[in-house]
Motif scaffolding. Structure first.
Motif, PDB file in Angstrom:
ATOM      1  N   PRO A  99       0.815  -1.214   0.000  1.00 30.86           N
ATOM      2  CA  PRO A  99       0.000   0.000   0.000  1.00 30.86           C
ATOM      3  C   PRO A  99       0.847   1.262   0.000  1.00 30.86           C
ATOM      4  O   PRO A  99       2.043   1.236   0.254  1.00 30.86           O
ATOM      5  CB  PRO A  99      -0.792  -0.128   1.308  1.00 30.86           C
ATOM      6  N   GLY A 100       0.162   2.373  -0.280  1.00 35.06           N
ATOM      7  CA  GLY A 100       0.814   3.679  -0.285  1.00 35.06           C
ATOM      8  C   GLY A 100       0.351   4.501  -1.467  1.00 35.06           C
ATOM      9  O   GLY A 100      -0.144   5.616  -1.315  1.00 35.06           O
ATOM     10  N   HIS A 101       0.489   3.956  -2.671  1.00 36.33           N
ATOM     11  CA  HIS A 101      -0.085   4.598  -3.856  1.00 36.33           C
ATOM     12  C   HIS A 101      -1.601   4.469  -3.787  1.00 36.33           C
ATOM     13  O   HIS A 101      -2.334   5.441  -3.979  1.00 36.33           O
ATOM     14  CB  HIS A 101       0.481   3.950  -5.114  1.00 36.33           C
ATOM     15  N   THR A 102      -2.064   3.254  -3.544  1.00 35.85           N
ATOM     16  CA  THR A 102      -3.448   2.990  -3.138  1.00 35.85           C
ATOM     17  C   THR A 102      -3.377   2.035  -1.945  1.00 35.85           C
ATOM     18  O   THR A 102      -2.377   1.332  -1.764  1.00 35.85           O
ATOM     19  CB  THR A 102      -4.280   2.340  -4.255  1.00 35.85           C
ATOM     20  N   GLY A 109      -4.048   7.583  -0.485  1.00 36.71           N
ATOM     21  CA  GLY A 109      -2.617   7.421  -0.698  1.00 36.71           C
ATOM     22  C   GLY A 109      -1.858   7.938   0.513  1.00 36.71           C
ATOM     23  O   GLY A 109      -2.347   8.795   1.248  1.00 36.71           O
ATOM     24  N   ASP A 110      -0.642   7.427   0.714  1.00 41.55           N
ATOM     25  CA  ASP A 110       0.149   7.874   1.857  1.00 41.55           C
ATOM     26  C   ASP A 110       1.630   7.678   1.552  1.00 41.55           C
ATOM     27  O   ASP A 110       2.077   6.551   1.305  1.00 41.55           O
ATOM     28  CB  ASP A 110      -0.228   7.102   3.113  1.00 41.55           C
ATOM     29  N   PHE A 111       2.382   8.771   1.591  1.00 40.62           N
ATOM     30  CA  PHE A 111       3.794   8.733   1.216  1.00 40.62           C
ATOM     31  C   PHE A 111       4.606   7.800   2.108  1.00 40.62           C
ATOM     32  O   PHE A 111       5.365   6.957   1.623  1.00 40.62           O
ATOM     33  CB  PHE A 111       4.376  10.151   1.263  1.00 40.62           C
ATOM     34  N   ASN A 112       4.483   7.954   3.419  1.00 39.23           N
ATOM     35  CA  ASN A 112       5.291   7.144   4.331  1.00 39.23           C
ATOM     36  C   ASN A 112       4.975   5.656   4.199  1.00 39.23           C
ATOM     37  O   ASN A 112       5.870   4.808   4.288  1.00 39.23           O
ATOM     38  CB  ASN A 112       5.085   7.606   5.771  1.00 39.23           C
ATOM     39  N   THR A 113       3.705   5.342   3.976  1.00 39.34           N
ATOM     40  CA  THR A 113       3.315   3.944   3.773  1.00 39.34           C
ATOM     41  C   THR A 113       3.939   3.385   2.505  1.00 39.34           C
ATOM     42  O   THR A 113       4.401   2.233   2.470  1.00 39.34           O
ATOM     43  CB  THR A 113       1.784   3.826   3.714  1.00 39.34           C
ATOM     44  N   LEU A 114       3.969   4.186   1.446  1.00 41.23           N
ATOM     45  CA  LEU A 114       4.562   3.737   0.191  1.00 41.23           C
ATOM     46  C   LEU A 114       6.057   3.466   0.350  1.00 41.23           C
ATOM     47  O   LEU A 114       6.566   2.443  -0.119  1.00 41.23           O
ATOM     48  CB  LEU A 114       4.324   4.784  -0.902  1.00 41.23           C
ATOM     49  N   ILE A 115       6.766   4.367   0.990  1.00 44.37           N
ATOM     50  CA  ILE A 115       8.199   4.169   1.203  1.00 44.37           C
ATOM     51  C   ILE A 115       8.438   2.897   2.022  1.00 44.37           C
ATOM     52  O   ILE A 115       9.350   2.113   1.727  1.00 44.37           O
ATOM     53  CB  ILE A 115       8.810   5.393   1.908  1.00 44.37           C
ATOM     54  N   HIS A 116       7.628   2.692   3.040  1.00 45.06           N
ATOM     55  CA  HIS A 116       7.742   1.474   3.856  1.00 45.06           C
ATOM     56  C   HIS A 116       7.516   0.238   2.999  1.00 45.06           C
ATOM     57  O   HIS A 116       8.247  -0.766   3.130  1.00 45.06           O
ATOM     58  CB  HIS A 116       6.733   1.530   5.005  1.00 45.06           C
ATOM     59  N   SER A 117       6.520   0.269   2.112  1.00 42.44           N
ATOM     60  CA  SER A 117       6.236  -0.880   1.242  1.00 42.44           C
ATOM     61  C   SER A 117       7.434  -1.220   0.367  1.00 42.44           C
ATOM     62  O   SER A 117       7.788  -2.396   0.196  1.00 42.44           O
ATOM     63  CB  SER A 117       5.019  -0.581   0.359  1.00 42.44           C
TER      64      SER A 117
END
Length: 210
Positions: free
Chosen positions: A130-133, A166-174
């Motif tokens: 997740p992160g982008h969606t 969407g969430d930037f920090n979640t995307l980076i973590h993914s």
């Protein structure tokens, strides 16, 4: 397993065919539109489609899904159920982004972290990224060190995170916790643009370089 990439829609989204070389059975990944173009690619590869795989619910990745699944009588697999709201909103997305009208659909199977998907005799591992969606998934073929990452990661960039949920920090973590541990040797097919490797992005991508 072999693959071919066919850009579709005005967004030049990479619709991919993943083809088992033992059986010639194929999965169509992210058929965003331009069905005739996708069908020509299938015919050119002499492949037999057995499923549609979806990385996430944005229109340019799923617009042709309902029509193509009905036409070929094949199941739709993925993404994660957290993207259901995007799939339900297909008609609204079409109006907003001035796409031809498309139908919504319900996948035959939702996917989660740790699931597997088969293409002929080949096995793909599923990573929830997740992160982008919120429901984005990535498909990984370990034998050929190939990942189909949708809009999680691009050559030199990452997916946008300013759309709903969407969430930037979640995307980076993914990316750092799901993709990088697979190894630098992995090649990936992004949702748009040219292919790259995880190693190249680890070294040079300004958003996620180590």
């Amino acid at each position: 397993m072999r693959f071919c990439i066919t850009p579709v829609t005005a967004y030049q989204q990479n619709c991919s065919l993943l083809i088992c070389e033992h059986t010639n059975k194929a999965a169509i990944v992210d058929p965003g539109g331009d069905i005739d173009t996708i069908l020509k690619a299938i015919d050119r590869e002499n492949a037999t489609p057995e499923s549609i795989l979806i990385t996430h619910g944005h229109l340019d990745h799923i617009g042709a899904t309902a029509e193509l699944a009905a036409l070929l009588s094949i199941p739709v697999i993925g993404p994660h159920q957290d993207d259901q709201f995007w799939i339900d909103a297909i008609p609204e997305q079409c109006r907003t982004f001035r796409f031809p009208a498309c139908d919504s659909f319900t996948p035959s199977r939702w996917l989660s972290q740790g699931d597997i998907v088969k293409v002929g005799e080949e096995v793909l591992d599923v990573f929830h990224c997740p992160g982008h969606t919120p429901g984005h998934v990535v498909f990984v073929h370990r034998n050929t060190k190939l990942a189909i990452v949708g809009d999680v990661l691009f050559k030199g960039s990452i997916g946008r995170t300013d759309l709903p949920k969407g969430d930037f920090n979640t995307l980076i973590h993914s990316i750092k916790n799901n993709l990088w541990p697979l190894g630098e040797q992995f090649t990936f097919i992004p949702g748009h643009g040219p292919m790259s490797t995880f190693g190249e992005e680890m070294r040079n991508n300004p958003f996620v370089s180590i």
